[in-house]
Design an enzyme around this catalytic site. Structure first.
Site, short mmCIF file in Angstrom:
data_model
loop_
_atom_site.label_atom_id
_atom_site.label_comp_id
_atom_site.label_asym_id
_atom_site.label_seq_id
_atom_site.Cartn_x
_atom_site.Cartn_y
_atom_site.Cartn_z
N LYS A 19 0.84 -1.21 0.00
CA LYS A 19 0.00 0.00 0.00
C LYS A 19 0.87 1.26 0.00
O LYS A 19 0.46 2.28 -0.56
CB LYS A 19 -0.97 -0.02 1.19
CG LYS A 19 -1.98 -1.16 1.08
CD LYS A 19 -3.01 -1.13 2.18
CE LYS A 19 -3.77 -2.44 2.23
NZ LYS A 19 -2.99 -3.57 2.83
N CYS B 35 -7.56 -6.59 7.80
CA CYS B 35 -8.06 -7.76 7.06
C CYS B 35 -8.66 -8.73 8.08
O CYS B 35 -8.54 -9.94 7.95
CB CYS B 35 -6.96 -8.39 6.21
SG CYS B 35 -5.53 -8.91 7.14
N GLU C 3 7.45 1.46 9.93
CA GLU C 3 7.30 0.03 10.22
C GLU C 3 8.10 -0.29 11.48
O GLU C 3 9.27 0.05 11.59
CB GLU C 3 7.79 -0.80 9.02
CG GLU C 3 7.90 -2.29 9.27
CD GLU C 3 6.60 -2.93 9.78
OE1 GLU C 3 5.53 -2.68 9.19
OE2 GLU C 3 6.67 -3.69 10.78
#
Ligand SMILES: C[S@@+](CC[C@H](N)C(=O)[O-])C[C@H]1O[C@@H](n2cnc3c(N)ncnc32)[C@H](O)[C@@H]1O
Lengths: 292, 150
Positions: free
Chosen positions: A109, A222, A127
């Site tokens: 993304k 998700c 991250e």
């Protein structure tokens, strides 16, 4: 029946197995859609446009693995599940904006955000897990990203940097879903979402703090567990000066506003929930919040 | 080190030294705006701008952005190869002379050349009498790591 299946039944969904069609995103930073389409067609690859995803195609037929092709190596395409292409589409980042990607690796993304920004403006990507950095960096390189600055740190601590952003993507760490992983029901327990909740709440409150007034935040997972989805959004709209707005998506169901007898704020229905057998995608959840 | 690497291909100055930024063992081409933003932040980034290459032992492993910039320089020596040779090349193989369809800027044995499929750069190698010895190809992406989940 697993505890998760029982929960889905209670929420009005019967989880049936779903076989996902492989899908790709054309990386228009490196190649135009018609060019890639005709090039792959000449090699016997049949692509079909995903009607709800801007640069997305289902791979109907391919005589070879697209992930080991010159087109892949040159960064003209990236494998990306159809639903997973939508958070960035909902965020709608524009050239020249300052955008934050709070949970970046492996950077699928991140690179999509840069694609929407046409590599113009600033994308800060974060991250926390350093073992996931090589994957992130390889994707950014292969996909021709040039307007991103990436950090290995905890996005929750970013508020100390006193930066503000026009748009923020929080593709939150979550427990996944049964379509994504074999024997998911047997492998996961409810303890996981309890554990994830602390991080999700910490990250979404940091995101709201760093958002400029009028700025947009897209929260996605998700996961099919309401504790990681609607309940987080309900918590955020009650606690902070943000409101939930339309995603602009036609696929997916409205967010749940009654979860196991708990009544949530009405605006949560503006979120989109992707029950796999209804959308023929993996399980997904997308919310868009705007700061007052 | 990156400049010596570039000099092996071309003497054209297509990257200003000021625009290239060294981050540990890596080099990046950083737009001014991003550079300014990074300078004000309390932490070193792990990636910034366009990736130009990294040091691996005593070598430079070029990034795709650098290969594409080199390919645009008029002075860079290049060999153009057949489809089949292109695929073998990205699988780490050398290019045999019979698979070279065209050369640019008259490469001589010992020269470093870009290996091209039409206008797409696939890597580079050393031009030799009977072949081009593979020194780096973009198949490296597949060999670097096992892909991880989004
Ligand atoms: C769902 S994945 C993100 C996938 C990614 N957005 C993509 O599309 O390629 C969530 C990521 O968040 C990272 N993460 C977890 N906690 C974090 C934190 N506090 N700060 C930054 N990243 C975090 C995880 O290591 C993981 O890589």
């Amino acid at each position: 029946m697993s505890v998760f299946e029982k929960r889905y039944h209670e929420l009005g969904y019967k989880p049936v197995p779903v076989v996902l069609k492989p899908s790709i995103r054309v990386n228009t930073l490196r190649c135009s859609e018609p060019e890639l389409f005709s090039r792959l067609a000449a090699k016997g690859v049949v692509l079909e446009k995903i009607p709800f995803a801007k640069n997305g195609y289902w791979v109907e037929k391919t005589p070879f693995s697209l992930g080991a092709s010159i087109e892949y190596l040159r960064g003209y395409l990236t494998p990306q599940e159809a639903a997973a292409q939508l958070p960035v589409q909902v965020l709608d980042p524009k050239p020249g904006e300052r955008v934050l990607d709070m949970a970046a690796a492996p950077g699928v993304k991140t690179s999509q955000i840069c694609q929407w920004m046409q590599n113009k403006g600033e994308l800060v990507a974060v991250e926390k897990n350093n073992r996931r950095l090589p994957g992130l960096k390889n994707n950014l390189e292969r996909l021709g990203v040039s307007n991103c600055i990436a950090f290995n740190t905890d996005a929750g601590k970013l508020v100390e940097w006193t930066l503000t952003f026009d748009k923020i993507l929080l593709d939150a760490p979550c427990m996944g879903n049964y379509v994504k992983e074999k024997d998911w029901f047997g492998k996961h327990s409810q303890k996981e979402f309890v554990r994830n909740n602390a991080t999700q709440k910490e990250l979404i409150s940091a995101a709201i703090t760093m958002l400029k007034p009028g700025g947009a935040l897209v929260y996605s997972t998700c996961s099919l567990e309401p504790e990681e989805d609607e309940l987080i959004i309900d918590w955020a709209v009650r606690k902070f000066k943000v409101r939930c707005v339309q995603t602009g998506l036609t696929i997916g169901n409205p967010g749940l506003t009654t979860v196991f007898d708990k009544r949530l704020s009405n605006e949560v229905q503006l979120c989109r929930r992707f029950w796999p057998s209804k959308t023929q995608t993996e399980g997904f959840f997308i919310a868009k919040l705007v700061k007052a | 080190m990156i400049w010596t690497f570039i000099d092996r291909f071309t003497d054209e100055e297509f990257i200003r030294e000021d625009d290239a930024y060294q981050l540990g063992d890596e080099w990046y081409l950083v737009p001014q705006q991003l550079f300014k933003l990074g300078k004000d932040l309390p932490r070193q980034p792990v990636f910034v701008g366009a990736f130009l290459g990294r040091k691996r032992n005593d070598y430079v492993v070029p990034g795709v952005a650098l290969l594409d910039l080199l390919a645009r320089s008029r002075k860079t020596k290049k060999v153009f190869v057949t489809d089949k040779a292109a695929w073998l090349f990205v699988c780490k193989k050398n290019v045999i002379t019979a698979s070279i369809t065209k050369t640019e800027n008259d490469p001589q044995p010992g020269d470093w050349v870009l290996v091209m499929l039409n206008d797409e750069c696939l890597g580079f190698g050393e031009f030799q009498k009977d072949d081009v010895k593979n020194m780096f190809d973009i198949g490296d992406f597949l060999r670097r790591e096992r892909p991880i989940r989004a």
